[in-house]
Motif scaffolding. Sequence first.
Motif, short mmCIF file in Angstrom:
data_model
loop_
_atom_site.label_atom_id
_atom_site.label_comp_id
_atom_site.label_asym_id
_atom_site.label_seq_id
_atom_site.Cartn_x
_atom_site.Cartn_y
_atom_site.Cartn_z
N VAL A 1 -10.30 -0.74 3.41
CA VAL A 1 -9.22 -0.23 5.78
C VAL A 1 -8.36 -0.31 5.18
N ARG A 2 -7.00 -0.35 6.68
CA ARG A 2 -5.46 0.40 6.61
C ARG A 2 -4.35 -0.87 6.64
N ALA A 3 -3.92 -0.67 6.21
CA ALA A 3 -2.84 -1.90 6.11
C ALA A 3 -2.63 -3.01 7.06
N ASN B 1 -4.14 -7.88 8.28
CA ASN B 1 -4.57 -9.05 9.92
C ASN B 1 -5.47 -10.02 8.97
N ALA B 2 -6.61 -9.45 8.21
CA ALA B 2 -7.96 -9.71 7.88
C ALA B 2 -7.50 -11.36 6.95
N LYS B 3 -5.72 -10.82 6.17
CA LYS B 3 -5.22 -12.16 5.35
C LYS B 3 -4.58 -13.17 6.27
N ARG C 1 -10.92 4.21 16.72
CA ARG C 1 -9.61 4.27 16.01
C ARG C 1 -9.82 2.87 14.62
N PHE C 2 -10.08 1.73 15.68
CA PHE C 2 -10.97 0.61 15.13
C PHE C 2 -11.72 0.45 13.63
N LYS C 3 -13.39 1.60 14.46
CA LYS C 3 -13.46 1.26 13.01
C LYS C 3 -13.00 2.90 11.49
N GLU C 4 -12.65 3.33 12.29
CA GLU C 4 -11.96 4.19 11.38
C GLU C 4 -10.81 3.55 10.37
N SER C 5 -10.55 2.17 10.93
CA SER C 5 -9.08 1.52 10.58
C SER C 5 -10.06 0.59 9.16
#
Length: 354
Positions: A187-189, A194-196, A329-333
């Motif tokens: 996943v991108r930065a 966001n997950a954290k 873009r969301f899925k690529e991220s």
Amino acid sequence: MRPDARAGRRHRGRCGLMSGLRCDVLTTNSAALDAIDRLFGSAINETLFHHPRFLSYHGADKFPDAQWRHYLFSWNGSPVAFLPGAVTNGGDPTFHSPLGSSHGGLVHEALSYAKLDECLNLWWEDIKGLGCTRAEIVLAPAPYWEEAAYSEAIEFKLNQLGFVLRQPELCLIVPIEADPDFPRHLVRASAWRNAKQALTRGVTVRHSAQFTADLERFYPILADNRKRFGATPTHSCTELLRIHDLAPEGMHLFLATADADALAGILAFQATPSVLNAFYPADSPRGRDLRAMDLLLVELYRWALEHSIRWVDLGPSSFRLMLNMTLTRFKESHGGQTFLRRRYVWNRSNEDRR
């Protein structure tokens, strides 16, 4: 088990090289299930979505102008290939593979090209004999195949028969591989932050062990989420419960909660032993505020690796050739790589060639 002779018209293979090939036409989703199960245990490109047991969740009134028409091919008495489909008669007779599912086309063992060719010739003779003027075949993306056995022989044969590639869909599929930085490397930065952030705000994710109860919590979120985009879920809650009854090992629900409230979820299908299809992701307004979906995907990847899943399919980001760039873009991220779900179309009038 020999397929029930009452299930449909039986075709004999041609004399000569392929004289051991037989084709049985099955007109229900309940015929020859033992033989199909045996084939799916040794095939190289089967998916849950191809199996008539899965297709049987559709009610009798779901496709009033359609007749199921599946083709089971046996070589010297052993099942070697299966082509699920249906013929619709609401206008020009059309053969669909799939009907009411995600993927169709020929499921087969590691066969020679000559055997694949003969299987598809027998099917082709049958649908032409039925007077079909159109046919559509939707093939699963490459990751759905056993990697070492991937083949494009079926596509070559479809081209020989006059099919053309029309309006493929762009799917984003995530490779799940052990890595010292797993799952951070996927996943991108921004997605990782966001997950954290979701974790620090009290969001937790779990794989459901009480499917029925958790689906009843999740489905209203799913319905409201789709309503935002002027759509409804492909399946009703009742249909999803029916699928779970038919294939309990084929569905997984991941639920994100905070303060005991359901915020978001991903309902996934175990499409193959190595591919998890994240068919229904959805979040509530509060779930979006808390970034629950970012955490859900990260935790889903962890679960996938623990269960020897090789790919997580995040689904199409296009409707035919209309691409949703924001969704892409969301899925690529989140680690998605682009693959095609190929749609091949044949039209007797040759309009699709223009």
